[in-house]
Design a protein around this motif. Structure first.
Motif, PDB file in Angstrom:
ATOM      1  N   LEU A  11       0.804  -1.227   0.000  1.00  0.00           N
ATOM      2  CA  LEU A  11       0.000   0.000   0.000  1.00  0.00           C
ATOM      3  C   LEU A  11       0.836   1.277   0.000  1.00  0.00           C
ATOM      4  N   CYS A  12       2.107   1.198   0.327  1.00  0.00           N
ATOM      5  CA  CYS A  12       2.906   2.419   0.465  1.00  0.00           C
ATOM      6  C   CYS A  12       3.044   3.118  -0.880  1.00  0.00           C
ATOM      7  N   CYS A  13       2.624   4.389  -0.927  1.00  0.00           N
ATOM      8  CA  CYS A  13       2.689   5.120  -2.197  1.00  0.00           C
ATOM      9  C   CYS A  13       3.840   6.119  -2.213  1.00  0.00           C
ATOM     10  N   CYS A  15       4.599   8.757  -0.389  1.00  0.00           N
ATOM     11  CA  CYS A  15       4.291  10.195  -0.271  1.00  0.00           C
ATOM     12  C   CYS A  15       5.031  10.858   0.885  1.00  0.00           C
ATOM     13  N   ARG A  16       5.590  10.086   1.756  1.00  0.00           N
ATOM     14  CA  ARG A  16       6.361  10.556   2.916  1.00  0.00           C
ATOM     15  C   ARG A  16       5.513  11.349   3.921  1.00  0.00           C
ATOM     16  N   SER A  17       4.212  11.040   3.953  1.00  0.00           N
ATOM     17  CA  SER A  17       3.339  11.675   4.957  1.00  0.00           C
ATOM     18  C   SER A  17       3.821  11.307   6.354  1.00  0.00           C
ATOM     19  N   ALA A 121      -1.014   7.576  12.109  1.00  0.00           N
ATOM     20  CA  ALA A 121      -2.233   8.391  11.968  1.00  0.00           C
ATOM     21  C   ALA A 121      -2.236   9.142  10.646  1.00  0.00           C
ATOM     22  N   ALA A 122      -1.046   9.608  10.239  1.00  0.00           N
ATOM     23  CA  ALA A 122      -0.977  10.448   9.036  1.00  0.00           C
ATOM     24  C   ALA A 122      -0.986   9.628   7.753  1.00  0.00           C
ATOM     25  N   CYS A 123      -0.524   8.380   7.794  1.00  0.00           N
ATOM     26  CA  CYS A 123      -0.288   7.579   6.571  1.00  0.00           C
ATOM     27  C   CYS A 123      -1.461   7.670   5.590  1.00  0.00           C
ATOM     28  N   SER A 124      -1.180   8.224   4.427  1.00  0.00           N
ATOM     29  CA  SER A 124      -2.259   8.536   3.487  1.00  0.00           C
ATOM     30  C   SER A 124      -2.897   7.290   2.876  1.00  0.00           C
ATOM     31  N   SER A 125      -2.110   6.257   2.667  1.00  0.00           N
ATOM     32  CA  SER A 125      -2.657   5.090   1.976  1.00  0.00           C
ATOM     33  C   SER A 125      -3.018   3.963   2.941  1.00  0.00           C
ATOM     34  N   GLY A 126      -2.722   4.133   4.214  1.00  0.00           N
ATOM     35  CA  GLY A 126      -3.017   3.088   5.201  1.00  0.00           C
ATOM     36  C   GLY A 126      -1.971   1.987   5.225  1.00  0.00           C
TER      37      GLY A 126
ATOM     38  N   PRO B  51       1.914  15.364   3.836  1.00  0.00           N
ATOM     39  CA  PRO B  51       2.962  16.245   4.369  1.00  0.00           C
ATOM     40  C   PRO B  51       2.536  17.709   4.474  1.00  0.00           C
ATOM     41  N   ASN B 161       1.637  11.597  -5.076  1.00  0.00           N
ATOM     42  CA  ASN B 161       2.611  12.485  -4.443  1.00  0.00           C
ATOM     43  C   ASN B 161       2.069  13.892  -4.306  1.00  0.00           C
ATOM     44  N   SER B 167      -4.691   8.412  -2.634  1.00  0.00           N
ATOM     45  CA  SER B 167      -4.092   7.098  -2.904  1.00  0.00           C
ATOM     46  C   SER B 167      -4.909   5.940  -2.340  1.00  0.00           C
ATOM     47  N   ARG B 168      -5.388   6.089  -1.104  1.00  0.00           N
ATOM     48  CA  ARG B 168      -6.049   4.969  -0.428  1.00  0.00           C
ATOM     49  C   ARG B 168      -7.236   4.442  -1.242  1.00  0.00           C
ATOM     50  N   PHE B 195       1.882   1.901  -9.350  1.00  0.00           N
ATOM     51  CA  PHE B 195       0.676   1.143  -8.983  1.00  0.00           C
ATOM     52  C   PHE B 195      -0.176   0.796 -10.197  1.00  0.00           C
TER      53      PHE B 195
END
Lengths: 156, 524
Positions: A11-13, A15-17, A121-126, B51, B161, B167-168, B195
């Protein structure tokens, strides 16, 4: 340890959230960082809170301690002398060698926050999840393949 | 010493203004001021925050936050500034008033009303970001059900990005059914493309031509395969698949300096929509007002020395377009801003986070909460206007005039640019949330490994890139994500944005920032 950060790499995209959340909360310290496996994946890197932490063993001033109940490995900002021994000792390279405010950058799993780590908590893609050992056993991680593209993601 | 009582911690809810996704979060305050952000579970993004959102607290009390009017970097008290501005608007024939994307519709109506009441006739938009061309697609809000029903989705640009919160839903949709197809179109290899079921890596700036070909538009004399780099068979197969499919979504982004013709880009998306019935979902920064007027006419008036003073409402202009300085020579510029700048005269205003009003998001119109107090020295647009004129009035919002463009001619022009042999490197703009205004990390220049070897550039070297406007020093990242002859960088700070060339689109009367020829060498 009660709960852990689990990474679902599918799932990691990238984005560095997670990194941004950490940096914003700890005034410039990036306690979670990213590894870029060129052409394959982006890999958030966080402290594993090892059972026998080498960072703790290497610390000359006992700034790093392990809580036997929670398993949390923490660094005392007041005691740390910024010698970077922990950064060099860590086998996973998750303690960043550059110092911020003359101390090492060490993940505390956001012990100050009841809801768990901010990166999760921040992770955008879960992709980052905050799970207990029981939850991890029931959780399907790394079993799904998102892309058919061999170049970037693992092949389906 | 003061003890902090944990009970004094308060969390104020706000709507994130840094992209059109409209996430909600909380700003944590304690006795000493802003402490950080909190993730709210019931918000639009279920508490997740990209971010930009995480950097929101940094922005609110950033050392560069403007809290006093500045004249060429020197602080001036508001009363003195008000006196000067009153004198300026006292000669309305020599004043132009402009506004960029950070102005809400309510503020815009107040500005137009003010201009009407004092007799200022020259007004225009300074929302030059190429994404403003995608703005009309926001009129039909996106609903998650649109994606649920879809069997195919296109992504243009690196939206994971640029707007990570997208994305989710897209990844989950793709995992839900193996038959769901995600098609990525971009000139750069990106995380989003990673993806995709199919990645169509087009030649730089040729996305509109590929879209037009997919929509089976007749582009006489343009060899699509040669120009875009995508095999004609692939285009035909895909085109037949999407024809009248209607069950599909096109997610589109358009970063600064990424394509040669933003107007054609928007038109080609429109044609794709007409051809396939697929819904177009744009990802842009927050857009407030709905009107659009040409800045080109203001530039003409400056050239003819009819305008001497310009007042801009918003946050971008002129600081984020330094290359326009030449065409605005001799003009006194008064600009509202949230960050300190040393050029021109700066009027500190609240951030969108600190405002009340309406904004347009991907999911429809939303209200800004206005829960957070701006710095004491910042004045709202309405307060500034009331200092300049007694009484207030609101103006009417002009509707964007629909303009027809010559698609064939524009497609031919892009084909010509692509076919011209490259003499130097092309710098392409990216949009990366992590590089937001350089708060978390400055821009990094991406270069192809072959080019890096040719130029003797190693990983983490600092390079100097020069365009006809300016030069900038940037660290490099060597990656195959960019093709040979290309350089890519997120255009977040004025130093990098100022490198990009601009063109006047005479048909649409727009100012376009395009991929730019640059020279590169190792620093020192």
């Amino acid at each position: 340890m009660q709960k852990r950060i689990v990474l679902d790499l599918d799932l990691c995209c990238g984005c560095r959230s997670c990194e941004a959340a950490c940096k914003a909360a700890f005034k410039g310290e990036a306690r979670i960082r990213h590894g870029d496996i060129a052409g394959v994946a982006y890999l958030p890197l966080a402290c594993k809170h090892c059972k026998q932490p080498l960072c703790l063993a290497s610390c000359p001033v006992e700034a790093i301690t392990k809580d036997d109940n929670t398993g949390l490995v923490t660094r005392s900002a007041m005691v740390c002398i910024g010698c970077k021994s922990c950064a060099f000792a860590c086998p996973f390279g998750v303690i960043d060698a550059p110092l911020v405010r003359h101390i090492s950058q060490k993940c505390s799993l956001c012990a100050d926050r009841d809801e768990g780590p901010r990166c999760v908590a921040a992770c955008s893609s879960g992709a980052l999840q905050w799970l207990s050992d029981e939850e991890i056993e029931q959780h399907e991680v790394g079993m799904r393949m998102v892309s058919k593209d061999l170049f970037f993601r693992r092949k389906a | 010493m003061k003890n902090i009582d944990p009970k004094t911690i308060t969390i104020k809810r706000a709507l994130c203004p840094f992209c059109s996704f409209g996430c909600e979060f909380g700003i944590i305050f304690n006795d000493f001021g802003i402490k950080g952000v909190e993730y709210v579970k019931d918000g639009n993004s279920n508490g997740r925050l990209c971010p930009r959102g995480s950097a929101a607290a940094m922005y609110l009390d950033h050392p560069r936050r403007s809290t006093m009017p500045l004249k060429s970097g020197k602080a001036v008290v508001w009363s003195k500034m008000a006196k000067e501005l009153r004198k300026v608007v006292g000669s309305p024939k020599s004043v132009a008033v402009t506004f960029d994307r950070n102005v809400t519709p309510e503020e815009y109506a107040a500005i137009v009303g003010f201009c009407d009441s004092v007799g200022i006739g020259y007004t225009a938009s300074t929302y030059f970001e190429p994404e403003h061309n995608l703005r009309p697609f926001l009129e039909k809000p996106f609903a998650p059900a649109d994606l649920d029903k879809a069997k195919i989705a296109f992504v243009l640009g690196d939206i994971f990005n640029q707007a990570p919160m997208s994305s989710r839903a897209i990844i989950e949709w793709k995992m839900k059914d193996k038959k769901n197809e995600l098609i990525a179109i971009d000139s750069l290899n990106t995380h989003t493309a990673g993806f995709a079921s199919q990645f169509l890596r087009v030649n730089i700036g040729t996305e509109p031509l590929l879209l037009l070909a997919l929509a089976q538009e007749n582009l006489d004399g343009v060899d699509i395969a040669k120009v875009t780099g995508i095999d004609a068979r692939v285009v035909k197969e895909l085109s037949n698949k999407i024809k009248n499919s209607s069950k599909g979504v096109i997610f589109a982004s358009l970063p600064f300096g990424h394509t040669y013709d933003p107007g054609l880009y928007a038109e080609s998306l429109d044609r794709m929509h007409e051809f396939s019935g697929m819904k177009v979902v744009p990802f842009v920064e927050f857009a407030g007002y709905e009107g659009s007027q040409p800045f080109v006419s203001i530039m003409e008036m400056v050239k003819r020395k009819k305008i001497k003073n310009l007042i801009n409402f918003g946050e971008l202009f002129p600081f984020y377009y330094p290359q326009l300085a030449g065409s605005l020579k001799g003009l006194n510029i008064y600009a509202t801003s949230t960050l300190k700048h040393t050029d021109h005269t700066l009027l500190p205003v609240p951030l969108s986070l600190e405002k009340e009003g309406t904004v347009v998001t991907t999911f429809g119109k939303r209200k800004l909460t206005g829960n957070i107090e701006p710095p004491s020295g910042a004045k709202s647009v309405e307060a500034i206007l009331s200092m300049l004129s007694s009484g207030s009035s609101t103006g009417k919002m002009p509707h964007a005039v629909e303009k027809k463009i010559d698609v064939k001619e524009r497609a031919r022009r892009i084909a010509e640019i692509t076919e011209t042999k490259k003499k130097s490197f092309k710098l392409v703009g990216e949009k990366v949330a992590y590089n937001f205004l350089g708060f978390l990390e400055g821009e990094i220049l991406k270069i192809n490994p072959y080019d890096a070897t040719e130029l003797g550039i190693g990983a983490d070297d600092i390079v100097t890139i020069k365009s006809k406007y300016d030069a900038a020093d940037l660290p490099v990242r060597i990656t195959e994500d960019v093709d040979q002859g290309l350089l890519a960088a997120p255009a977040e700070t004025p130093a990098v944005r100022g490198l990009f060339e601009y063109e006047i689109d005479s048909e649409l009367q727009a100012v376009n920032f395009i991929p730019t020829e640059v020279k590169i060498c190792r620093k020192g």
